[in-house]
Design an enzyme around this catalytic site. Structure first.
Site, PDB file in Angstrom:
ATOM      1  N   LYS A  42      18.994  11.798  54.993  1.00 40.60           N
ATOM      2  CA  LYS A  42      18.682  13.101  55.343  1.00 40.60           C
ATOM      3  C   LYS A  42      17.601  12.827  56.431  1.00 40.60           C
ATOM      4  O   LYS A  42      17.433  13.788  57.383  1.00 40.60           O
ATOM      5  CB  LYS A  42      18.041  14.144  54.360  1.00 40.60           C
ATOM      6  CG  LYS A  42      19.089  14.369  53.273  1.00 40.60           C
ATOM      7  CD  LYS A  42      20.464  15.156  53.569  1.00 40.60           C
ATOM      8  CE  LYS A  42      20.154  16.382  53.969  1.00 40.60           C
ATOM      9  NZ  LYS A  42      21.402  17.242  54.013  1.00 40.60           N
TER      10      LYS A  42
HETATM   11  N1  PMP Z   1      22.941  12.914  48.156  1.00 35.31           N
HETATM   12  C1  PMP Z   1      21.626  13.345  48.252  1.00 35.31           C
HETATM   13  C2  PMP Z   1      20.859  12.731  47.016  1.00 35.31           C
HETATM   14  C3  PMP Z   1      21.296  14.394  48.992  1.00 35.31           C
HETATM   15  O1  PMP Z   1      19.829  14.800  48.936  1.00 35.31           O
HETATM   16  C4  PMP Z   1      22.146  14.739  49.960  1.00 35.31           C
HETATM   17  C5  PMP Z   1      21.751  16.097  50.662  1.00 35.31           C
HETATM   18  N2  PMP Z   1      21.485  17.391  50.366  1.00 35.31           N
HETATM   19  C6  PMP Z   1      23.586  14.578  49.910  1.00 35.31           C
HETATM   20  C7  PMP Z   1      23.882  13.613  48.998  1.00 35.31           C
HETATM   21  C8  PMP Z   1      24.312  15.175  50.700  1.00 35.31           C
HETATM   22  O2  PMP Z   1      24.312  15.522  52.152  1.00 35.31           O
HETATM   23  P1  PMP Z   1      24.786  16.706  52.944  1.00 35.31           P
HETATM   24  O3  PMP Z   1      23.615  17.589  52.771  1.00 35.31           O
HETATM   25  O4  PMP Z   1      24.541  16.086  54.295  1.00 35.31           O
HETATM   26  O5  PMP Z   1      26.229  16.743  52.451  1.00 35.31           O
END
Ligand code: PMP
Length: 342
Positions: free
Chosen positions: A63
């Site tokens: 992120k």
């Molecule tokens: N895994 C974790 C631990 C995350 O914090 C996130 C983000 N919420 C994601 C996967 C998924 O990423 P995205 O929000 O881009 O789908």
């Protein structure tokens, strides 16, 4: 205009060829690809699995890429003004990136987070100097108590504030379309057959998938959603199921976000907490890779899908965050036993 003392110090350092970056933010991105040694063979997978350890980003997650890209855009558009306050609803990882950006550039950060997230994540946000509001997890997204609605309210109540809105802000997809997607294409020299990632907002998978499919429509895109989230069934037949809570953090949703582009996702897998957490522990013990719970979920999809692939084919798998964020949970035998996962 004469040079400031710090400019002179900088040019002096550069003349002496001392390598340095201007801030920690510049270390975001350019994570390597790492080949898995044991797990593929143990699960009957002949294809090569290359993982991308996104926990090597400075706050320990994928992120960082999205938040930094998005906030730089907001500054360039004049939406985030000097001395302003950045407000966001987060499962912890986006919040850490926002708080890092705020610390470096002198903004205030106000973050809301659901109470199911790990203690390590909440404490990390405070360590960066952010104001943190912990909200109930088990309420619908439209409830005024939800972390999402609380964040929106705090943004309204604070003057000179900027609401990041990762669940709606399409810069979330653009960040990965412009950075992570091209990075994977370059690192593999276009020789990849399959890409696997987890979906929370959906920004990571959607942005990377759009870029990869533009380069080669044959690259197969695989996503994973936790049991209890609405995405899996929606991808299957466009129906909405009643969501329920689950333990894995950062993936799955109880609403459909505009930041997930279902049209670029070929296959979606669904996985439960126990399988995710046991595979997360395997990554540490068998591969020496200390990743978070959603990495175990992604590994489930990678290993299941990998069984359908051939020797000589290559799959790239995103490991979203660090196991250091879950030492008190997934890597704690008492917690695992208490929840019935061991
Ligand atoms: N895994 C974790 C631990 C995350 O914090 C996130 C983000 N919420 C994601 C996967 C998924 O990423 P995205 O929000 O881009 O789908």
């Amino acid at each position: 205009m004469g040079k400031t003392v710090s400019d002179m110090a900088d040019s002096e350092l550069k003349r002496n060829q001392i390598e340095y970056l201007d801030s920690i933010i510049e270390t975001v991105g350019n994570t390597p690809l790492v080949k898995l040694q044991k797990m593929p063979a143990e699960h009957g997978v002949k294809a090569t699995i290359l993982v991308k350890p996104e926990f090597l980003n400075p706050t320990g997650s994928v992120k960082d890429r999205m938040a930094i890209y998005l906030l730089k855009q907001a500054v360039a558009r004049g939406e985030l003004k000097p001395g302003g306050t950045i407000v966001e609803a987060t499962s912890g990882n986006t919040g850490a990136a926002v708080a890092m950006f705020a610390a470096v550039h002198g903004y205030k950060a106000i973050l809301t987070i659901p109470d199911k997230m790990s203690r390590e994540k909440v404490d990390t946000l405070r360590a960066f100097g952010a104001e943190v509001h912990v909200c109930p997890t088990a309420v619908p997204p439209e409830s005024p108590e939800s972390y999402y609605e609380t964040g929106k309210r705090l943004a309204r109540e604070n003057s000179n504030s900027y609401w990041v809105g990762q669940y709606f802000n399409l810069d979330n997809i653009h960040a990965h379309y412009h950075t992570t997607g091209p990075e994977i294409w370059r690192q593999t020299e276009g020789k990849l057959d399959c890409f696997v990632g987890g979906v929370g907002t959906g920004g990571t998978v959607s942005g990377i998938a759009r870029y990869l499919k533009e380069q080669n429509p044959k690259v197969e895109i695989v996503a994973v959603d936790p049991e209890g989230s609405v995405y899996y069934q929606y991808h299957k037949d466009k129906t909405m199921v009643e969501p329920h809570t689950y333990y894995v953090e950062g993936i799955g949703e109880d609403m459909l976000c505009p930041t997930i582009d279902f049209s670029v996702i070929d296959t979606m897998y669904q996985v439960g907490d126990k399988t995710s957490f046991l595979l997360t522990r395997d990554l540490a013990r068998k591969e020496g890779i200390l990743a978070g719970g959603s990495s175990g979920s992604v590994m489930y999809a990678a290993l299941e899908h990998g069984k359908k692939m051939h020797e000589g084919q290559t799959m790239v798998v995103i490991l979203p965050d660090s196991g250091a964020k879950y030492i008190s949970k997934i890597f704690n035998d008492d917690w695992m036993r208490e929840k019935g996962f061991l």
